[in-house]
Scaffold this active site. Structure first.
Site, mmCIF file in Angstrom:
data_model
loop_
_atom_site.group_PDB
_atom_site.id
_atom_site.type_symbol
_atom_site.label_atom_id
_atom_site.label_comp_id
_atom_site.label_asym_id
_atom_site.label_seq_id
_atom_site.Cartn_x
_atom_site.Cartn_y
_atom_site.Cartn_z
ATOM 1 N N ASP A 54 -5.998 -2.757 2.308
ATOM 2 C CA ASP A 54 -6.026 -4.196 2.552
ATOM 3 C C ASP A 54 -5.060 -4.973 1.671
ATOM 4 O O ASP A 54 -4.606 -4.513 0.624
ATOM 5 C CB ASP A 54 -7.443 -4.738 2.380
ATOM 6 C CG ASP A 54 -8.027 -4.464 0.995
ATOM 7 O OD1 ASP A 54 -7.745 -3.396 0.433
ATOM 8 O OD2 ASP A 54 -8.769 -5.322 0.466
ATOM 9 N N GLU A 105 -10.786 -3.221 -0.263
ATOM 10 C CA GLU A 105 -10.972 -3.010 -1.706
ATOM 11 C C GLU A 105 -10.988 -4.331 -2.452
ATOM 12 O O GLU A 105 -11.679 -4.465 -3.455
ATOM 13 C CB GLU A 105 -9.859 -2.111 -2.255
ATOM 14 C CG GLU A 105 -10.068 -1.631 -3.679
ATOM 15 C CD GLU A 105 -9.733 -2.660 -4.763
ATOM 16 O OE1 GLU A 105 -10.421 -2.686 -5.799
ATOM 17 O OE2 GLU A 105 -8.779 -3.456 -4.561
#
Length: 427
Positions: free
Chosen positions: A92, A149
């Site tokens: 991400d 994350e």
């Protein structure tokens, strides 16, 4: 590609093999950088990873684990050992604008790969290609492409979605690029690598009124000011000096900036606590609650503390850290591996995986290009380290699950004979 990797002096067949398709890995990484996505929104990213993994010839690709997560399975020439090792990369991006002007800058306003997760994903895809093409190991490699994350606890979501039930690895490893370290260096330690991250919210309730008649009020702003000062005593006077901890009040909200003479009835303080041990974490929560409540009571107000545990501390297990350090050493030499790296007060949700499985979290040097550290609007992942990161992933698999007849087992020391020459990679 414009990026040169000629500075890297790396040993081993894996690096030499991966170096041959470096331009493809770098192009893949830059494409991800152009198309950043937030946690659990990694639709484009996941599709690109899926496509790349299938092209690599992996045995299986499983999608939708932890919402947008993927898992690839690669079996070695033999699986007689029954061993299974996991490798994890985060996918991400961050909700921030990018201020770079290169061709592969973010195409999305307000979104940017400002932490290098595009590079982490590309390194693991590179490792997947090498492992699928060579299969020089006895066991099963499980490659985990994790969403969310950056504050979404994607690792925990994958675990709750059955990650380790479906893929019962004996150990798991991850790495993060580190701009403060030079290219060609790798760091880790055998304990805490990253701190636990907790969110604290302190709500102070007083009695509002006219600023000209403050004696008729119970001013929550004044109470908050005393709390902000007092909580700094927790680390300096309650936590042992050898136990690292941070308490930071980072935001205060009270009243209306347009109402200069109105004492508000409530103030809210928000901050973070960072610790490495559960005992210190609990000590700070207890002391923070006591302190805020007592200070508020002293002024005739009340204070409520909400202590939210976001990410636990990232704690390497000793045997796996030694093994990972040996693998790193076999690639870049003893002098370029820091085995006693100072931990960071930042946080990482790989910690959830290390709560379930033995393993290690490593840092791979990439230089602070242009002085930009992680989460900086001018940060960019250094493509030069892509082959090294991929080779390090591959080494954890090959040396952790050696084919029969290999001269070592893991976790153990990696013998110099495992290094069949030193390779440079040209631009």
């Amino acid at each position: 590609m414009a990026t040169s990797t000629s500075r890297l002096q790396v040993s081993g067949r894996a690096f030499a093999h991966i170096a041959k398709f470096y331009p493809e890995i770098a192009a893949f990484r830059r494409d991800l950088h152009v198309h950043p996505e937030l946690g659990f929104e990694e639709v484009y990213t996941g599709a690109r990873v899926h496509e790349a993994l299938k092209a690599c010839g992996v045995d299986e690709v499983h999608t939708g684990i932890g919402k947008t997560g993927l898992v690839a399975v690669i079996r070695g020439r033999s699986t007689a050992s029954g061993r299974m090792i996991g490798l994890r990369a985060d996918m991400d991006a961050l909700p921030m604008n990018e201020d770079n002007d290169f061709a592969w800058r973010s195409a999305k306003s307000g979104l940017m790969h400002g932490c290098g997760h595009d590079g982490h994903t590309a390194m693991l895809v590179g490792a997947a290609r090498y492992l699928a093409e060579t299969r020089n190991f006895d066991g099963t490699a499980v490659l985990i492409f994790q969403p969310g994350e950056e504050g979404y606890a994607g690792a925990r979501v994958m675990i709750e979605d059955g990650l380790f039930d479906r893929f019962p690895v004996q150990s798991v490893y991850a790495m993060h690029n580190w701009p403060a370290m030079p290219v060609g260096t790798i760091g880790l330690n055998s304990g805490a690598m990253m701190a636990a991250a907790d969110r604290i919210t302190i709500e102070v309730i007083g009695k509002g009124g006219h600023g000209a008649h403050a004696y008729l009020t119970v001013d929550p702003v004044l109470v908050s000011a005393h709390i902000i000062t007092a909580v700094q005593s927790i680390v300096s006077r309650n936590v042992r000096p050898i136990d690292a901890a941070v308490v930071s009040i980072c935001a205060v909200q009270a009243g209306d900036l347009g109402a200069m003479s109105v004492v508000p009835g409530k103030a809210v303080l928000v901050g973070t606590v960072r610790t490495f041990s559960a005992a210190v974490q609990m000590q700070i929560e207890k002391r923070l609650t006591e302190l805020c409540s007592s200070i508020a009571a002293g002024f005739g107000a009340s204070a409520t503390v909400t202590f939210e545990r976001i990410y636990p501390a990232t704690l390497n297990t000793a045997a796996e850290a030694r093994f990972a350090g040996d693998v790193a050493q076999s690639l870049v030499g003893t002098e370029n591996v820091e085995r006693h790296m100072e931990p960071s007060m930042g946080a990482e949700d790989f910690s959830f995986m290390l709560q379930k499985k033995p393993g290690a979290y490593l840092r791979i040097g990439q230089d602070a290009r242009g002085g930009a550290f992680l989460h900086n609007s001018r940060y960019d992942f250094n493509d030069e380290i892509l082959p090294l990161g991929a080779a390090l992933h591959a080494g954890l698999i090959e040396q952790g699950m050696p084919l029969q007849g290999a001269a070592r087992s893991a976790p153990s020391s990696i013998k110099e004979s495992a290094k069949p020459g030193v390779h440079q990679m040209a631009a």
